[in-house]
Design a protein around this motif. Structure first.
Motif, PDB file in Angstrom:
ATOM      1  N   THR A   1      -0.850  34.578 -18.481  1.00  0.00           N
ATOM      2  CA  THR A   1      -1.837  34.900 -17.433  1.00  0.00           C
ATOM      3  C   THR A   1      -3.244  35.059 -18.012  1.00  0.00           C
ATOM      4  O   THR A   1      -3.420  35.154 -19.229  1.00  0.00           O
ATOM      5  CB  THR A   1      -1.492  36.248 -16.772  1.00  0.00           C
ATOM      6  N   ASP A   2      -4.205  35.164 -17.112  1.00  0.00           N
ATOM      7  CA  ASP A   2      -5.550  35.640 -17.433  1.00  0.00           C
ATOM      8  C   ASP A   2      -6.128  35.026 -18.706  1.00  0.00           C
ATOM      9  O   ASP A   2      -6.451  35.740 -19.673  1.00  0.00           O
ATOM     10  CB  ASP A   2      -5.527  37.180 -17.558  1.00  0.00           C
ATOM     11  N   PRO A   3      -6.278  33.701 -18.730  1.00  0.00           N
ATOM     12  CA  PRO A   3      -6.721  33.030 -19.961  1.00  0.00           C
ATOM     13  C   PRO A   3      -8.139  33.416 -20.382  1.00  0.00           C
ATOM     14  O   PRO A   3      -9.049  33.466 -19.558  1.00  0.00           O
ATOM     15  CB  PRO A   3      -6.671  31.544 -19.581  1.00  0.00           C
TER      16      PRO A   3
ATOM     17  N   ASP B   1       4.250  43.222 -13.937  1.00  0.00           N
ATOM     18  CA  ASP B   1       4.887  43.901 -15.076  1.00  0.00           C
ATOM     19  C   ASP B   1       4.378  43.236 -16.354  1.00  0.00           C
ATOM     20  O   ASP B   1       4.856  42.179 -16.756  1.00  0.00           O
ATOM     21  CB  ASP B   1       6.404  43.790 -14.961  1.00  0.00           C
ATOM     22  N   MET B   2       3.382  43.850 -16.968  1.00  0.00           N
ATOM     23  CA  MET B   2       2.687  43.231 -18.107  1.00  0.00           C
ATOM     24  C   MET B   2       2.579  44.266 -19.226  1.00  0.00           C
ATOM     25  O   MET B   2       2.051  45.359 -19.021  1.00  0.00           O
ATOM     26  CB  MET B   2       1.301  42.762 -17.653  1.00  0.00           C
ATOM     27  N   ARG B   3       3.091  43.896 -20.410  1.00  0.00           N
ATOM     28  CA  ARG B   3       3.201  44.884 -21.494  1.00  0.00           C
ATOM     29  C   ARG B   3       2.478  44.484 -22.768  1.00  0.00           C
ATOM     30  O   ARG B   3       2.298  45.291 -23.661  1.00  0.00           O
ATOM     31  CB  ARG B   3       4.675  45.114 -21.820  1.00  0.00           C
TER      32      ARG B   3
ATOM     33  N   ALA C   1      -0.906  45.862 -18.893  1.00  0.00           N
ATOM     34  CA  ALA C   1      -1.644  45.105 -19.907  1.00  0.00           C
ATOM     35  C   ALA C   1      -2.308  43.913 -19.216  1.00  0.00           C
ATOM     36  O   ALA C   1      -1.866  42.782 -19.322  1.00  0.00           O
ATOM     37  CB  ALA C   1      -0.702  44.636 -21.017  1.00  0.00           C
ATOM     38  N   TRP C   2      -3.371  44.211 -18.488  1.00  0.00           N
ATOM     39  CA  TRP C   2      -4.035  43.208 -17.666  1.00  0.00           C
ATOM     40  C   TRP C   2      -5.058  42.423 -18.499  1.00  0.00           C
ATOM     41  O   TRP C   2      -5.025  42.454 -19.718  1.00  0.00           O
ATOM     42  CB  TRP C   2      -4.682  43.873 -16.443  1.00  0.00           C
ATOM     43  N   ALA C   3      -6.005  41.802 -17.819  1.00  0.00           N
ATOM     44  CA  ALA C   3      -6.840  40.800 -18.478  1.00  0.00           C
ATOM     45  C   ALA C   3      -7.653  41.359 -19.650  1.00  0.00           C
ATOM     46  O   ALA C   3      -8.128  42.492 -19.616  1.00  0.00           O
ATOM     47  CB  ALA C   3      -7.783  40.190 -17.449  1.00  0.00           C
ATOM     48  N   GLY C   4      -7.821  40.529 -20.685  1.00  0.00           N
ATOM     49  CA  GLY C   4      -8.621  40.879 -21.851  1.00  0.00           C
ATOM     50  C   GLY C   4      -9.411  39.682 -22.353  1.00  0.00           C
ATOM     51  O   GLY C   4      -9.202  38.551 -21.886  1.00  0.00           O
TER      52      GLY C   4
ATOM     53  N   ILE D   1     -11.471  46.981 -14.574  1.00  0.00           N
ATOM     54  CA  ILE D   1     -10.480  46.001 -15.019  1.00  0.00           C
ATOM     55  C   ILE D   1     -11.207  44.726 -15.454  1.00  0.00           C
ATOM     56  O   ILE D   1     -12.378  44.513 -15.136  1.00  0.00           O
ATOM     57  CB  ILE D   1      -9.457  45.642 -13.916  1.00  0.00           C
ATOM     58  N   ASP D   2     -10.501  43.853 -16.171  1.00  0.00           N
ATOM     59  CA  ASP D   2     -10.935  42.490 -16.456  1.00  0.00           C
ATOM     60  C   ASP D   2     -12.287  42.389 -17.181  1.00  0.00           C
ATOM     61  O   ASP D   2     -13.214  41.702 -16.718  1.00  0.00           O
ATOM     62  CB  ASP D   2     -11.013  41.667 -15.156  1.00  0.00           C
ATOM     63  N   PRO D   3     -12.449  43.027 -18.350  1.00  0.00           N
ATOM     64  CA  PRO D   3     -13.723  42.931 -19.063  1.00  0.00           C
ATOM     65  C   PRO D   3     -14.005  41.516 -19.564  1.00  0.00           C
ATOM     66  O   PRO D   3     -13.087  40.811 -19.999  1.00  0.00           O
ATOM     67  CB  PRO D   3     -13.529  43.884 -20.252  1.00  0.00           C
TER      68      PRO D   3
ATOM     69  N   VAL E   1     -13.960  39.590  -6.087  1.00  0.00           N
ATOM     70  CA  VAL E   1     -12.736  40.402  -6.051  1.00  0.00           C
ATOM     71  C   VAL E   1     -12.388  40.922  -7.442  1.00  0.00           C
ATOM     72  O   VAL E   1     -12.224  42.105  -7.659  1.00  0.00           O
ATOM     73  CB  VAL E   1     -11.548  39.624  -5.450  1.00  0.00           C
ATOM     74  N   GLU E   2     -12.268  40.004  -8.422  1.00  0.00           N
ATOM     75  CA  GLU E   2     -11.889  40.433  -9.777  1.00  0.00           C
ATOM     76  C   GLU E   2     -12.076  39.268 -10.750  1.00  0.00           C
ATOM     77  O   GLU E   2     -12.602  38.221 -10.404  1.00  0.00           O
ATOM     78  CB  GLU E   2     -10.432  40.910  -9.793  1.00  0.00           C
ATOM     79  N   GLY E   3     -11.646  39.469 -11.999  1.00  0.00           N
ATOM     80  CA  GLY E   3     -11.586  38.396 -12.984  1.00  0.00           C
ATOM     81  C   GLY E   3     -12.909  37.746 -13.347  1.00  0.00           C
ATOM     82  O   GLY E   3     -12.986  36.515 -13.397  1.00  0.00           O
ATOM     83  N   PRO E   4     -13.985  38.519 -13.639  1.00  0.00           N
ATOM     84  CA  PRO E   4     -15.242  37.859 -14.008  1.00  0.00           C
ATOM     85  C   PRO E   4     -15.152  37.164 -15.360  1.00  0.00           C
ATOM     86  O   PRO E   4     -14.406  37.601 -16.243  1.00  0.00           O
ATOM     87  CB  PRO E   4     -16.233  39.030 -14.081  1.00  0.00           C
TER      88      PRO E   4
ATOM     89  N   PHE F   1      -0.731  34.578  -6.021  1.00  0.00           N
ATOM     90  CA  PHE F   1      -1.823  35.188  -5.248  1.00  0.00           C
ATOM     91  C   PHE F   1      -3.104  35.231  -6.074  1.00  0.00           C
ATOM     92  O   PHE F   1      -4.182  34.917  -5.590  1.00  0.00           O
ATOM     93  CB  PHE F   1      -1.454  36.614  -4.801  1.00  0.00           C
ATOM     94  N   THR F   2      -2.994  35.620  -7.360  1.00  0.00           N
ATOM     95  CA  THR F   2      -4.215  35.725  -8.172  1.00  0.00           C
ATOM     96  C   THR F   2      -4.549  34.391  -8.827  1.00  0.00           C
ATOM     97  O   THR F   2      -3.690  33.526  -9.022  1.00  0.00           O
ATOM     98  CB  THR F   2      -4.068  36.770  -9.302  1.00  0.00           C
ATOM     99  N   ASN F   3      -5.818  34.262  -9.181  1.00  0.00           N
ATOM    100  CA  ASN F   3      -6.244  33.237 -10.134  1.00  0.00           C
ATOM    101  C   ASN F   3      -7.248  33.930 -11.047  1.00  0.00           C
ATOM    102  O   ASN F   3      -7.745  35.031 -10.724  1.00  0.00           O
ATOM    103  CB  ASN F   3      -6.836  32.022  -9.437  1.00  0.00           C
ATOM    104  N   HIS F   4      -7.564  33.337 -12.173  1.00  0.00           N
ATOM    105  CA  HIS F   4      -8.420  34.015 -13.161  1.00  0.00           C
ATOM    106  C   HIS F   4      -8.984  32.943 -14.084  1.00  0.00           C
ATOM    107  O   HIS F   4      -8.225  32.201 -14.707  1.00  0.00           O
ATOM    108  CB  HIS F   4      -7.568  35.025 -13.940  1.00  0.00           C
ATOM    109  N   ALA F   5     -10.306  32.868 -14.186  1.00  0.00           N
ATOM    110  CA  ALA F   5     -10.943  31.747 -14.884  1.00  0.00           C
ATOM    111  C   ALA F   5     -11.464  32.098 -16.275  1.00  0.00           C
ATOM    112  O   ALA F   5     -11.792  33.254 -16.563  1.00  0.00           O
ATOM    113  CB  ALA F   5     -12.101  31.224 -14.043  1.00  0.00           C
TER     114      ALA F   5
ATOM    115  N   TYR G   1      -7.340  28.509 -16.113  1.00  0.00           N
ATOM    116  CA  TYR G   1      -6.962  29.321 -14.950  1.00  0.00           C
ATOM    117  C   TYR G   1      -5.463  29.572 -15.010  1.00  0.00           C
ATOM    118  O   TYR G   1      -4.794  29.134 -15.940  1.00  0.00           O
ATOM    119  CB  TYR G   1      -7.356  28.600 -13.649  1.00  0.00           C
ATOM    120  N   HIS G   2      -4.927  30.294 -14.031  1.00  0.00           N
ATOM    121  CA  HIS G   2      -3.473  30.422 -13.982  1.00  0.00           C
ATOM    122  C   HIS G   2      -2.951  30.167 -12.573  1.00  0.00           C
ATOM    123  O   HIS G   2      -3.679  30.319 -11.591  1.00  0.00           O
ATOM    124  CB  HIS G   2      -2.980  31.761 -14.561  1.00  0.00           C
ATOM    125  N   ASN G   3      -1.700  29.749 -12.499  1.00  0.00           N
ATOM    126  CA  ASN G   3      -1.039  29.544 -11.204  1.00  0.00           C
ATOM    127  C   ASN G   3       0.460  29.806 -11.352  1.00  0.00           C
ATOM    128  O   ASN G   3       0.900  30.317 -12.379  1.00  0.00           O
ATOM    129  CB  ASN G   3      -1.338  28.135 -10.659  1.00  0.00           C
TER     130      ASN G   3
END
Ligand code: FUB
Length: 297
Positions: A31-33, A57-59, A91-94, A144-146, A192-195, A244-248, A261-263
């Protein structure tokens, strides 16, 4: 095609190399490339959806690399929730950035006391080991999502999202572990998120996840300054597919431009089992980003 995919997964497992076709990682859900171009190599930092998850569920956070955008080497886990004594979940986006030969890994996690926060781990090598740099979070305002970008003059900027939602930014100190000035709320249309912050030919780009239908789409805005004001430039990738999410994440590498991105395209994929994909693109002559379509949603 399905036979080729199976062969690819087997080959990937044996050679520890992920396949080139989308999704580029087929040995687990990714996720969250957050791609980093450093030392003539693309270092792709990702999140990881646990197999069979019923929620996010992200660890742990993981790393892949490539020098041809076709073959991807799997470097395994770079950080996990256990790396941060103050974190208990999510353990979300980094994103990792390099400064002076040191690597700074900005991540999202939920604190042991609750609430989303941004923390930092550092390493002398891009492939780790990464260690918690502060022993506490850097920001704990529900961030979130720095995403971090160092300008040509050495000033580093960090943007992040908020679960409210909303976009914020701050100027980072030279040590990359502190910030100066106030946490500033930024007006970005339908954010929304994921800048993802980057600069190209003197123009700043802020790319982000927005609501584009039943799922998130990806939109972007541009500015002459890292701190805005931002002018909306519309959609890059429409709401599409099973996640539902995408992240660029966006980079230039060896003369090409790449949109990460993710799908939910991997078998069993969906909102909680996402996979990182890439589209190659060319900026338009005026610097705008063309509309991109998921090749395999
Ligand atoms: O992967 C968990 C969260 O979903 C990320 O932090 C968001 O950007 C969205 O992709």
């Amino acid at each position: 095609l399905r036979g080729l995919a199976t062969a690819g997964i087997l080959l990937g497992a044996i050679l520890d190399v992920a396949r080139a076709d989308n999704p580029i990682i087929q040995t687990l859900y990714s996720t969250d490339p957050a791609p980093l171009v450093w030392n003539n190599t693309v270092w792709l930092f990702t999140g990881h959806d646990e197999n069979g998850a019923k929620n996010y569920d992200m660890r742990d956070w993981r790393l892949y690399s490539s020098t041809d955008m076709v073959n991807w080497r799997d470097w395994g886990v770079m950080l996990s929730l256990k790396s941060f004594s103050w974190a208990k979940a999510d353990a979300w986006a980094g994103q990792v950035v390099e400064r002076g030969g040191k690597f700074y890994y900005y991540v999202t996690a939920t604190k042991t006391s609750g609430g989303y926060a941004v923390g930092i781990a550092t390493s002398d090598s891009v492939t780790g080991p990464y260690k918690d740099a502060l022993g506490r979070h850097l920001l704990a305002n529900g961030g979130i999502d720095p995403t971090v970008y160092i300008d040509d003059d050495g000033q580093a900027y960090m943007y992040w999202g908020h679960t409210s939602p909303g976009a914020y930014h701050v100027l980072l100190g030279k040590d990359m572990l502190s910030y100066t000035g106030a946490l500033t709320s930024t007006s970005v249309q339908n954010f929304v998120e994921g800048p993802w912050l980057h600069k190209r030919n003197g123009t700043w780009y802020l790319t982000y996840s927005s609501m584009g239908g039943s799922n998130e789409d990806i939109k972007y805005a541009t500015s002459t300054r890292a701190t805005g004001p931002w002018t909306s430039r519309g959609q890059i990738m429409a709401s599409q597919g099973k996640s539902f999410t995408n992240h660029a994440g966006i980079i230039d590498y060896k003369g090409g431009s790449y949109f990460f991105y993710h799908n939910g395209a991997l078998p069993g994929g969906g909102t909680y089992s996402r996979s990182v994909c890439i589209e190659k693109f060319s900026y338009n002559a005026d610097g705008s980003i063309p509309k991109l379509v998921m090749t395999d949603a």
